[in-house]
Each structure stands twice: as C-alpha cells, then as structure tokens.
Design an enzyme around this catalytic site. Structure first.
Site, mmCIF file in Angstrom:
data_model
loop_
_atom_site.group_PDB
_atom_site.id
_atom_site.type_symbol
_atom_site.label_atom_id
_atom_site.label_comp_id
_atom_site.label_asym_id
_atom_site.label_seq_id
_atom_site.Cartn_x
_atom_site.Cartn_y
_atom_site.Cartn_z
ATOM 1 N N GLU A 101 0.833 -1.206 0.000
ATOM 2 C CA GLU A 101 0.000 0.000 0.000
ATOM 3 C C GLU A 101 0.866 1.254 0.000
ATOM 4 O O GLU A 101 1.701 1.419 0.886
ATOM 5 C CB GLU A 101 -0.893 -0.015 1.265
ATOM 6 C CG GLU A 101 -1.677 -1.311 1.411
ATOM 7 C CD GLU A 101 -2.315 -1.484 2.801
ATOM 8 O OE1 GLU A 101 -2.337 -0.511 3.584
ATOM 9 O OE2 GLU A 101 -2.776 -2.602 3.088
ATOM 10 N N CYS A 104 33.549 18.086 28.631
ATOM 11 C CA CYS A 104 34.045 18.139 30.013
ATOM 12 C C CYS A 104 35.542 17.919 30.123
ATOM 13 O O CYS A 104 36.100 18.006 31.209
ATOM 14 C CB CYS A 104 33.301 17.125 30.874
ATOM 15 S SG CYS A 104 33.713 15.427 30.455
ATOM 16 N N TYR A 149 -6.964 2.346 6.010
ATOM 17 C CA TYR A 149 -6.069 1.233 5.709
ATOM 18 C C TYR A 149 -5.919 0.188 6.806
ATOM 19 O O TYR A 149 -5.294 -0.840 6.598
ATOM 20 C CB TYR A 149 -4.695 1.725 5.285
ATOM 21 C CG TYR A 149 -4.063 2.771 6.170
ATOM 22 C CD1 TYR A 149 -3.724 2.497 7.479
ATOM 23 C CD2 TYR A 149 -3.808 4.045 5.669
ATOM 24 C CE1 TYR A 149 -3.138 3.452 8.283
ATOM 25 C CE2 TYR A 149 -3.228 5.018 6.475
ATOM 26 C CZ TYR A 149 -2.886 4.715 7.782
ATOM 27 O OH TYR A 149 -2.322 5.662 8.576
ATOM 28 N N LYS A 184 10.800 2.728 2.262
ATOM 29 C CA LYS A 184 10.874 4.157 1.956
ATOM 30 C C LYS A 184 11.480 4.382 0.569
ATOM 31 O O LYS A 184 12.324 3.612 0.120
ATOM 32 C CB LYS A 184 11.727 4.868 3.013
ATOM 33 C CG LYS A 184 11.112 4.887 4.399
ATOM 34 C CD LYS A 184 9.820 5.673 4.391
ATOM 35 C CE LYS A 184 9.368 6.094 5.751
ATOM 36 N NZ LYS A 184 9.977 7.241 6.314
ATOM 37 N N LYS A 207 2.394 4.572 0.888
ATOM 38 C CA LYS A 207 2.366 5.185 2.215
ATOM 39 C C LYS A 207 2.137 6.682 2.057
ATOM 40 O O LYS A 207 3.061 7.428 1.716
ATOM 41 C CB LYS A 207 3.699 4.899 2.924
ATOM 42 C CG LYS A 207 3.747 5.353 4.357
ATOM 43 C CD LYS A 207 4.974 4.781 5.041
ATOM 44 C CE LYS A 207 5.111 5.269 6.467
ATOM 45 N NZ LYS A 207 5.278 6.703 6.591
ATOM 46 N N LYS A 236 2.248 -5.286 4.231
ATOM 47 C CA LYS A 236 1.663 -5.969 5.380
ATOM 48 C C LYS A 236 1.400 -7.414 4.987
ATOM 49 O O LYS A 236 0.853 -7.656 3.909
ATOM 50 C CB LYS A 236 0.308 -5.334 5.747
ATOM 51 C CG LYS A 236 0.385 -3.879 6.078
ATOM 52 C CD LYS A 236 -1.005 -3.292 6.246
ATOM 53 C CE LYS A 236 -0.912 -1.795 6.443
ATOM 54 N NZ LYS A 236 -2.219 -1.137 6.317
ATOM 55 N N ASP A 242 1.803 10.411 2.944
ATOM 56 C CA ASP A 242 2.483 11.217 3.956
ATOM 57 C C ASP A 242 1.504 12.261 4.481
ATOM 58 O O ASP A 242 1.499 13.406 4.055
ATOM 59 C CB ASP A 242 3.697 11.883 3.300
ATOM 60 C CG ASP A 242 4.647 12.423 4.333
ATOM 61 O OD1 ASP A 242 4.470 12.100 5.524
ATOM 62 O OD2 ASP A 242 5.564 13.170 3.942
ATOM 63 N N CYS A 269 37.096 14.726 25.835
ATOM 64 C CA CYS A 269 35.700 15.085 25.586
ATOM 65 C C CYS A 269 35.598 16.599 25.392
ATOM 66 O O CYS A 269 36.059 17.361 26.244
ATOM 67 C CB CYS A 269 34.841 14.636 26.767
ATOM 68 S SG CYS A 269 33.167 15.275 26.695
ATOM 69 N N CYS A 326 29.612 15.295 33.147
ATOM 70 C CA CYS A 326 29.778 15.938 31.845
ATOM 71 C C CYS A 326 28.498 16.683 31.481
ATOM 72 O O CYS A 326 27.415 16.101 31.432
ATOM 73 C CB CYS A 326 30.092 14.868 30.801
ATOM 74 S SG CYS A 326 30.239 15.489 29.124
ATOM 75 N N CYS A 367 33.165 9.539 25.942
ATOM 76 C CA CYS A 367 33.634 10.323 27.074
ATOM 77 C C CYS A 367 33.657 9.360 28.268
ATOM 78 O O CYS A 367 32.698 8.627 28.501
ATOM 79 C CB CYS A 367 32.661 11.466 27.339
ATOM 80 S SG CYS A 367 32.881 12.258 28.928
#
Ligand code: IVH
Length: 676
Positions: A117, A406, A221, A309, A119, A285, A121, A403, A434, A427
């Site tokens: 199906e 820190c 759906y 996608k 998709k 599905k 948006d 790091c 930190c 770190c």
C-alpha cells in the site's frame, strides 16, 4: 487521620473534580478557575501518592483527557497505534522476510502474500464506531493516547458518520490517513510549508468551521480495537472498507516475493511525481490475519509489516567544519557542518559522519567537497569526498582525545560479544559530571517514550538547563515556577499548563520509568522485559545481591551486556541519588502482571533443539500468552525443558540431574490443549 476519613476526603475531591470537568468539557461553562482546578487535582494526586490504599476508577488520575487550557482533550486508544520499521534496500526486505520465515519456522519455499500500500504522507487518525455510528475520532498522539479531534474529523466528507451495512462490526476503530491533495495545496502554499503541515494544522483548528474550509481527504487502511470483525485478510478488509463507504488507495496491490515487491516499488516510484498526493514509500503488510496474529509486535511496531521508503536524494556541498557532538551515553559523534543545500526539498546544513573510524576510512577533512545523501527521515550523511578537489594545504582530521564538553579522557571500549574494539569513542566521565551528557540524559528523560511531558520538549529542557533551573531529572518535579513565569515566552497560563502536565506524569508505569533512566543497553524492549520481571520498582532498585543479577540473566532477552550495564548504573553514586529522589517525587506503578489464570501459570520453560513448524520466538509468545515464563538456562528454577531435534546434550543431562521434567513438543502442546 483514620482510614475512613481519608477515604471520605478522597471521594469528595473526586466528585468535585468530575463535576468541574463536566461543566468545563461538556457544557463549556467552567465552574472554577484553572488554578483552583489544578490545586484540587494536585491535592488528589498527593493523597493517592501518600495513601496507596486509595483507589477509585473515577479518579481523574485514571481518566486522561480532562485538562484545562488546551484545545483538545486526550483519550487513550483502545488498541495502541503502532509505528512501522523502515526498509530502504532490497537487503532490508530480504532480511524482513527471513525473520518472518524464522519466526514462523517455515522455509524459503513458504509463500507469503503482502498487501502493498502506498504510504501517504499525511496525519493518521483513528475513528471509533459503535453500532455503525461515528462516536469518536482521535489523533495518533504518542500511539497510546491521542487528541480528541472528533468534531474536526467529522467535517471530512470521506469519513462516513453512519454505516448501515449489516456486516459492519458492532464496534471498530477504523484507521487511516488524513491528507490534502497537492492540487488543493496550491492555494494554501503561503500558509503552510507542505501538504502534510497543512493537513495537521487544519485538523488542529480550534473551530471545526475553520477545518471545514480546508479540503481534507481520508483514506482508510487498518483497524484498531474491534468486536465482531469477521475477516481473514488485509485484502478482504480493504475491499470491505470500500463496501462500508470508506475510500481506499486505488494503488493497493496483493504481491508475493521480494522481487515482485521491488518491481511494484519501482513502478510506483515512477508514478510518484504525477500523483495528486504525497507518498514517501510503500507499506507491506502480511495479508493473512492469522499469520499477523502469530507474528505479533516488537516494542511499538508490528513484526508483520514494514515501510519501504523511497530512495534517497543526493547533493554536493562543501564541509565547512567538523563538530563533535556528545550523546547521552557519552558517544562522540562527528557532524559535518556543510554549506546549506537543498536535497529533495529539504535544506540540509548538517550531515553525520557516524564515528572516528568512518572519518579515517573515508579520509574526510574540513574544506572537502562531499556527496551528501538524505534518505527518508534519517539524518543526512556523507557518502564520500572528492579528493581531487582538495586544496594542497588540507590537513587530516584529528579526532579529539578528550571530551569536548568536560575534558575527560575519551576511550574506545572492547566489546566482549563481538570481541572487537568499538568504532565509537566515548567520554569516560561518570554521566552527570559531563554537561553534554547531562543535557542529553534530560532530553531522553522527557522524550516521547519516556516521560513525554506536554510542553516540556527538548528545546525547553536545554533552555532550563542553561538557566540552571534543572540539572538532574528530579529537578523537573521541583521546578521553581515563579522563576519560569518571568521568562520570555512564558506567562501565567503556560506555566500553569506546564505545572499541570508535570503533575500528571508523576504517575508513571514501571517500564517507562526504567526506560527513562537511560541505562545503557536498556531500550524500550528491555525496559519492558525488566518491568515484567521485577513488577515493582523497589525490587529492581534493590538488586544488589549476586543472585539477583544471575536471576536477571534468566530473563529471555537480557544478557551479560545488559546486566553489567545495570550493575554499573546502580554502582554510581549520582545515579543512586537521582533514582532515590525520583522515587520520592513519583508514583511508579507496579507492572501489570500477565493475567495469572493461563494454563501455564507459575511454570517456567526452556527449549533446546529445533522444534517442528514453530520457532523459538513463537513458543516464547505462546508461553507468555498463557501466563508462563521462559528462562534462558537450566537451573533449579526451571520446571520444564522442551526438547526438540538435536538438543544440547549438556542441557538435557543437567535437567535430568536436577529432576526437571523433560518433555517433547507434543507434550508441550498438550499442556495448552493443542495437538501438534
Ligand atoms: S498501517 C501497524 N498502512 O505510516 C500498522 N500505515 O509508520 C501501522 N501510513 O502512522 C499503520 N499509509 O500514518 C499503515 N497503508 C498504510 C499507511 C500507513 C501511511 C502511515 C501512518 C502511520 C505510519 C507508520
């Protein structure tokens, strides 16, 4: 005070609050001010926290949605609205199908049909029908609880208000996507960035008359809760949806085999630009509902579906700088700051470089010209750099040994499982020492799957942190609201709302709480397992004895890595303090134990060897559904060892030695009144 008096006070408060709610919501005629309401609700929550014997179904702490000064009330979905795992490549799909075959214990020749199906948006919505009448429409929200946007949804022509078909279930939640056609969006371009925002914006209009002005569409759906749905597959369901008066996507198809899924995907991607609605992929599905049921869910996505996608877009730009970001677990992630470019409609100015090894392998340097790829909602990344275009005086990028937040030394850990040194540099500081780690921990704490406090998003947390209003998670529950009131962008009402949302979240489930602590290697799924195992927070917190840790290893899904991470979390002084203070400020609800009326109640199981036609994962779900437990090794705690083909001899011998019942597949199924 004696128990009776407390109970009396409790009941009075509940009655008063429910009366105020009724006037506020049903009659739009508030009886008291928002702050008076908040005060009363707070008192009630405090009572419930203090006297755990107080329980009432009518308590507003159980009824979600009555909330002042917000446009919409909230309501729980009767069945959660899940999300989907993403796939980008053919390999992702092959893997998806392989996992399904494994779970179902079927071989490659097994034929699975998928409902493919497009998709859309848009914005998903769930419509509850009772006896054919549209009763309530909710937005997705966090998947568990959504906004009640019934009136706005009712303005959409595609949504039937009354369905008289004989075979329409007595009760059902129909789910689908609300969207705006691209041609209609042309007229709304000045107001919204894209059709999706336009759909979302108009669904959230305070006045349904304003929603009505915008041409919204609805395509159905799937379904959520249902009573009386007598259908065997997704394709039959889609057909029925049409008969019942819903629109479905005319590009939906029934397909078998990954190769054919890819053909369809390519075909639809070609048509994509000519469609009058935005799609960002194809949802697959498993068509057969029985198979869907057997497969079930992982965390918050079904095992039986995936979103494929559409392919990424690429662009070329210059790397202006390389920033090192420090994450919640101390991981240092290099991020390329690039000259902003438009990739597939989105302006990109940052691209992840993943880790130190990736920079070295691709020899990525500041000043380089790079190919940047953006796929779906994933953070854009650098594919490669053009070494020809590099200036003579360009220098190799040196990854910092300390790091950047820190100054602590950074380390690469040795992974005991893979027996390799980690690609990620971290770190080495102890969490809250930190600053960057602290902020990220706080952001995790308020995130959607954790505390999910309305009005306390990541940006605000960052801001409060900078202003020294919060340093540790518990500070959220002791905020000085008088200071916030005077901050820019804040007013009396927004402070009141924030206070309200924070108070509301003081009542939290054990699994969410464990997840929110941000213990390394304890994600959603593991938090769930731990919460089921320990049931109460005090049991989890007090696991100091060696035997408790060993016991944890018995939880199917929890291994050495997780256990040692939990150990080190609780051996840290600051963490202990955070946890203790949170425990005082909150009401952590005990986990709801699986109903203990199943056939396998109080029984523990372990499988060794291959079973016939049923996978380990499915056996585990079966056992849990029937109130039993699976554990991960043979010990005195084990009641039944289920033996399949080619079992581990050591396990069988040890079980016999411990006088544990050794059974075969047929005997196991018999315990469930099933035949093999
Ligand atoms: S099924 C468990 N079907 O995709 C199944 N979703 O990430 C979940 N979506 O929030 C939903 N088209 O907004 C399903 N044909 C389709 C869909 C679809 C679009 C969206 C939906 C959902 C998201 C899942």
């Amino acid at each position: 005070m004696n128990k009776k008096l407390i109970q009396k006070e409790y009941k009075e408060k509940i009655n008063a609050l429910n009366k105020f709610n009724k006037y506020y919501y049903d009659k739009s005629e508030p009886l008291v001010s928002d702050s008076k309401y908040d005060e009363l609700k707070n008192e009630l929550l405090l009572l419930e926290q203090k006297y755990t014997f107080l329980k009432s179904k009518k308590s507003p702490s159980n009824i979600v949605g009555h909330k002042p000064s917000k446009n919409f009330k909230k309501a729980f979905h009767r069945a959660p609205m899940l999300s989907l795992v993403n796939a980008f490549t053919e390999d992702d799909l092959i893997n998806f199908e392989k996992k399904i075959f494994n779970f179902l214990s079927e071989d490659k020749n097994f034929k699975i049909f998928y409902s493919a199906e497009p998709k859309i948006d848009g914005i998903s919505a769930s419509l509850s029908y009772k006896n054919g009448k549209l009763e309530q429409g909710l937005s997705r929200g966090d998947g568990k609880e959504g906004e009640d946007i019934t009136l706005n949804l009712s303005t959409i022509n595609d949504i039937p208000k009354k369905i008289i078909s004989k075979d329409f279930p007595k009760e059902i939640d129909i789910r689908g996507e609300v969207f705006i056609k691209n041609s209609d969006f042309e007229n709304l371009k000045d107001k919204f960035a894209n059709p999706r925002n336009a759909a979302s914006g108009s669904l959230r209009q305070k006045n349904p008359e304003d929603t009505k002005k915008i041409p919204l569409n609805f395509i159905a759906y799937t379904y959520g809760f249902e009573k009386g749905l007598n259908i065997k597959s997704q394709s039959d369901f889609l057909e029925k949806l049409n008969e019942w008066g819903f629109k479905t996507n005319s590009l939906n198809k029934l397909i078998s085999g990954v190769k054919n899924l890819i053909l369809n995907y390519n075909e639809i991607e070609k048509q994509r630009a000519n469609l009058d609605f935005d799609i960002d992929g194809i949802v697959y599905k498993i068509n057969d509902f029985d198979l869907q049921k057997r497969l079930g869910n992982i965390a918050n996505a079904p095992r039986w579906a995936i979103a494929h996608k559409f392919s990424s877009s690429k662009g070329i730009s210059k790397i202006l700088d390389i920033d090192i970001q420090v994450g919640r677990t101390g991981a240092l992630t290099p991020v390329a700051k690039i000259k902003p470019i438009n990739i597939g409609g989105v302006i990109v100015s940052n691209a992840t470089l993943h880790n130190e090894d990736e920079i070295n392998r691709k020899d990525i340097r500041i000043g380089d010209t790079a190919i940047i790829e953006r796929a779906g909602d994933v953070i854009p990344h650098i594919l490669s750099v053009d070494k020809q275009k590099r200036s003579k005086n360009s220098k190799k990028f040196i990854f910092p040994k300390n790091c950047p937040s820190c100054g602590s030394e950074t380390i690469k850990e040795f992974n005991k499982v893979t027996k390799k040194v980690d690609a990620v540099r971290r770190c080495s500081s102890e969490g809250y020492y930190c600053d960057k780690i602290s902020i990220e921990k706080l952001k995790h704490f308020v995130s959607k799957e954790a505390f999910n406090i309305d009005g306390l998003g990541k940006k605000i947390v960052e801001n409060f942190w900078k202003l020294k209003l919060i340093k540790y998670p518990q500070d959220i529950f002791n905020l000085d609201f008088s200071k916030i009131k005077n901050l820019e962008g804040w007013g009396k009402l927004s402070v009141q709302n924030l206070k309200y949302s924070i108070d509301q979240k003081k009542n939290i489930s054990l699994e969410r709480f464990i997840y929110s602590l941000g213990i390394r290697h304890i994600g959603l799924e593991n938090a769930k397992l731990l919460s089921k195992h320990f049931v109460s927070f005090s049991k989890f917190k007090n696991l100091s004895k060696q035997i408790d840790f060993e016991d944890m290893l018995n939880i199917d899904g929890i291994g050495e890595t997780q256990v040692s991470s939990i150990k080190s979390f609780f051996s840290n002084k600051t963490n202990k303090k955070v946890v203790n203070e949170l425990e005082n400020a909150l009401l952590i609800k005990d986990a709801v134990q699986n109903s203990d009326d199943g056939l396998l109640n109080n029984k523990t199981f372990l499988v060794t060897g291959k079973l016939n036609g049923i996978s380990r994962a499915e056996v585990k779900s079966l056992i849990e559904e029937n109130s039993g437990k699976t554990i991960s090794s043979v010990s005195k705690k084990l009641n039944f060892l289920i033996v399949g083909e080619k079992p581990t001899k050591k396990k069988v011998d040890y079980a016999k030695q411990l006088k544990i019942k050794v059974i075969n597949q047929a005997e196991f199924l018999k315990m469930l009144n099933k035949s093999s």
